[in-house]
Design a protein around this motif. Sequence first.
Motif, PDB file in Angstrom:
ATOM      1  N   ALA A  39       5.376 -32.774 -16.641  1.00 38.58           N
ATOM      2  CA  ALA A  39       5.142 -31.344 -16.528  1.00 38.58           C
ATOM      3  C   ALA A  39       4.512 -31.060 -15.171  1.00 38.58           C
ATOM      4  CB  ALA A  39       4.217 -30.871 -17.643  1.00 38.58           C
ATOM      5  N   ILE A  40       5.106 -30.160 -14.424  1.00 41.24           N
ATOM      6  CA  ILE A  40       4.640 -29.829 -13.082  1.00 41.24           C
ATOM      7  C   ILE A  40       3.987 -28.456 -13.130  1.00 41.24           C
ATOM      8  CG2 ILE A  40       5.332 -29.453 -10.685  1.00 41.24           C
ATOM      9  CD1 ILE A  40       7.705 -31.321 -11.213  1.00 41.24           C
ATOM     10  N   PHE A  41       2.729 -28.386 -12.655  1.00 36.71           N
ATOM     11  CA  PHE A  41       2.023 -27.114 -12.648  1.00 36.71           C
ATOM     12  C   PHE A  41       2.789 -26.098 -11.801  1.00 36.71           C
ATOM     13  CE2 PHE A  41      -1.442 -29.956 -13.851  1.00 36.71           C
ATOM     14  CZ  PHE A  41      -2.050 -29.222 -14.864  1.00 36.71           C
ATOM     15  N   GLY A  42       2.886 -24.879 -12.340  1.00 34.27           N
ATOM     16  CA  GLY A  42       3.607 -23.813 -11.648  1.00 34.27           C
ATOM     17  C   GLY A  42       5.051 -23.696 -12.085  1.00 34.27           C
ATOM     18  N   ASN A  43       5.586 -24.732 -12.743  1.00 37.07           N
ATOM     19  CA  ASN A  43       6.972 -24.694 -13.235  1.00 37.07           C
ATOM     20  C   ASN A  43       6.978 -24.473 -14.750  1.00 37.07           C
ATOM     21  OD1 ASN A  43       7.776 -25.192 -10.662  1.00 37.07           O
ATOM     22  ND2 ASN A  43       8.295 -27.344 -10.982  1.00 37.07           N
ATOM     23  N   LYS A  44       8.127 -24.049 -15.264  1.00 38.04           N
ATOM     24  CA  LYS A  44       8.262 -23.834 -16.693  1.00 38.04           C
ATOM     25  C   LYS A  44       8.437 -25.175 -17.410  1.00 38.04           C
ATOM     26  CE  LYS A  44      10.348 -19.235 -16.353  1.00 38.04           C
ATOM     27  NZ  LYS A  44      11.517 -18.394 -16.667  1.00 38.04           N
ATOM     28  N   VAL A  45       7.934 -25.237 -18.620  1.00 35.88           N
ATOM     29  CA  VAL A  45       8.122 -26.423 -19.449  1.00 35.88           C
ATOM     30  C   VAL A  45       8.704 -25.983 -20.790  1.00 35.88           C
ATOM     31  CG1 VAL A  45       6.233 -27.712 -18.385  1.00 35.88           C
ATOM     32  CG2 VAL A  45       5.785 -26.271 -20.388  1.00 35.88           C
ATOM     33  N   SER A  46       9.314 -26.929 -21.491  1.00 35.49           N
ATOM     34  CA  SER A  46       9.851 -26.668 -22.827  1.00 35.49           C
ATOM     35  C   SER A  46       9.082 -27.491 -23.829  1.00 35.49           C
ATOM     36  CB  SER A  46      11.340 -27.029 -22.883  1.00 35.49           C
ATOM     37  OG  SER A  46      12.087 -26.167 -22.063  1.00 35.49           O
ATOM     38  N   LEU A  47       8.648 -26.846 -24.902  1.00 35.15           N
ATOM     39  CA  LEU A  47       7.890 -27.497 -25.959  1.00 35.15           C
ATOM     40  C   LEU A  47       8.652 -27.395 -27.271  1.00 35.15           C
ATOM     41  CD1 LEU A  47       4.333 -26.054 -25.205  1.00 35.15           C
ATOM     42  CD2 LEU A  47       5.205 -28.301 -24.546  1.00 35.15           C
ATOM     43  N   LYS A  48       8.585 -28.444 -28.074  1.00 35.57           N
ATOM     44  CA  LYS A  48       9.195 -28.426 -29.393  1.00 35.57           C
ATOM     45  C   LYS A  48       8.085 -28.328 -30.422  1.00 35.57           C
ATOM     46  CE  LYS A  48      12.495 -30.831 -32.348  1.00 35.57           C
ATOM     47  NZ  LYS A  48      13.383 -32.012 -32.482  1.00 35.57           N
ATOM     48  N   CYS A  49       8.229 -27.373 -31.337  1.00 34.57           N
ATOM     49  CA  CYS A  49       7.198 -27.113 -32.339  1.00 34.57           C
ATOM     50  C   CYS A  49       7.537 -27.861 -33.626  1.00 34.57           C
ATOM     51  CB  CYS A  49       7.110 -25.608 -32.602  1.00 34.57           C
ATOM     52  SG  CYS A  49       5.945 -25.168 -33.883  1.00 34.57           S
ATOM     53  N   HIS A  50       6.547 -28.565 -34.205  1.00 35.34           N
ATOM     54  CA  HIS A  50       6.710 -29.279 -35.466  1.00 35.34           C
ATOM     55  C   HIS A  50       5.764 -28.673 -36.497  1.00 35.34           C
ATOM     56  CE1 HIS A  50       8.921 -32.444 -33.324  1.00 35.34           C
ATOM     57  NE2 HIS A  50       7.985 -32.326 -32.387  1.00 35.34           N
ATOM     58  N   LEU A  51       6.346 -28.271 -37.660  1.00 35.72           N
ATOM     59  CA  LEU A  51       5.524 -27.793 -38.764  1.00 35.72           C
ATOM     60  C   LEU A  51       5.159 -29.000 -39.607  1.00 35.72           C
ATOM     61  CD1 LEU A  51       7.418 -24.553 -39.815  1.00 35.72           C
ATOM     62  CD2 LEU A  51       5.442 -24.783 -38.331  1.00 35.72           C
ATOM     63  N   THR A  52       3.900 -29.405 -39.584  1.00 38.36           N
ATOM     64  CA  THR A  52       3.462 -30.613 -40.275  1.00 38.36           C
ATOM     65  C   THR A  52       2.914 -30.346 -41.662  1.00 38.36           C
ATOM     66  OG1 THR A  52       1.310 -30.397 -39.226  1.00 38.36           O
ATOM     67  CG2 THR A  52       2.931 -31.761 -38.105  1.00 38.36           C
ATOM     68  N   SER A  53       2.837 -29.063 -42.042  1.00 37.05           N
ATOM     69  CA  SER A  53       2.303 -28.715 -43.354  1.00 37.05           C
ATOM     70  C   SER A  53       3.405 -28.148 -44.220  1.00 37.05           C
ATOM     71  CB  SER A  53       1.172 -27.696 -43.210  1.00 37.05           C
ATOM     72  OG  SER A  53       0.766 -27.245 -44.487  1.00 37.05           O
ATOM     73  N   ALA A  54       3.376 -28.493 -45.501  1.00 38.98           N
ATOM     74  CA  ALA A  54       4.384 -27.953 -46.419  1.00 38.98           C
ATOM     75  C   ALA A  54       4.140 -26.484 -46.701  1.00 38.98           C
ATOM     76  CB  ALA A  54       4.368 -28.745 -47.725  1.00 38.98           C
ATOM     77  N   SER A  55       2.898 -26.056 -46.576  1.00 41.58           N
ATOM     78  CA  SER A  55       2.576 -24.647 -46.811  1.00 41.58           C
ATOM     79  C   SER A  55       2.936 -23.817 -45.590  1.00 41.58           C
ATOM     80  CB  SER A  55       1.092 -24.486 -47.135  1.00 41.58           C
ATOM     81  OG  SER A  55       0.323 -24.906 -46.033  1.00 41.58           O
ATOM     82  N   LEU A  56       3.144 -22.547 -45.818  1.00 37.04           N
ATOM     83  CA  LEU A  56       3.484 -21.663 -44.711  1.00 37.04           C
ATOM     84  C   LEU A  56       2.273 -21.494 -43.798  1.00 37.04           C
ATOM     85  CD1 LEU A  56       5.561 -18.894 -46.491  1.00 37.04           C
ATOM     86  CD2 LEU A  56       6.405 -20.725 -45.028  1.00 37.04           C
ATOM     87  N   CYS A  57       2.513 -21.727 -42.501  1.00 38.04           N
ATOM     88  CA  CYS A  57       1.408 -21.590 -41.565  1.00 38.04           C
ATOM     89  C   CYS A  57       1.292 -20.164 -41.056  1.00 38.04           C
ATOM     90  CB  CYS A  57       1.612 -22.546 -40.384  1.00 38.04           C
ATOM     91  SG  CYS A  57       3.045 -22.110 -39.379  1.00 38.04           S
TER      92      CYS A  57
END
Length: 215
Positions: free
Chosen positions: A29-47
């Motif tokens: 990850a380079i500061f000043g540039n865009k990054v892509s993140l992948k989100c993981h839901l680790t809980s069975a309940s709705l967050c």
Amino acid sequence: MKINYQLLIFFCFNVVADSISWTLLNKPAIFGNKVSLKCHLTSASLCCDSFALHPVEQIPVEIDVDENHSAVSNITFKTIYPAPVCSALEDVNNISSKLFVKTDKKGMFFTSNILLVYDVSNSCYSSRIILVQCIIGRTTLTIVNSTISCSQAPPTGLIWKPLLLSVVVCLSVILIATTLIYYYRIKWKCLKYCRHTTEQKESNIAMINRVPGTE
């Protein structure tokens, strides 16, 4: 789910920490540039049970009435959260049985198709209000709000079709009756002619038998 870096702070302060984790997709990850993140839901309940994603589609939608007096409305919400709970009314009458809602999960969000098919032929002598509403999260959204009357439906289907059918039936009956009458008249004339010919022949034979010297 990919997310832009600028949205990271928003999500960090609006979710439960032990329900979500993130994976950096582009390294380093380079500061000043865009990054892509992948989100993981680790809980069975709705967050996310205390915020909602409303549809971006234009509502309420118009209702169409065809020549058979079927009122139809159809709309698809591509991305919403949570799943909608919908109902339909004709004035004060509950017509939710005429409402078809198909919801599919798409990641953590939902896609819903909401279809209403309702016969409004009893509304010919008075206007009726058709109302379809869906609850998404804690918000009630109006999907359909239309006043229905017979004048909205093309009259041709209800007037000209039965009239045309009646004319066709009448013409068919007249044609069949005329054909039968003509047939029986011809047959009667033929029978009369045959009878007359037979009688004439018998009369001639009788006259010949009565003439002297013909025996």
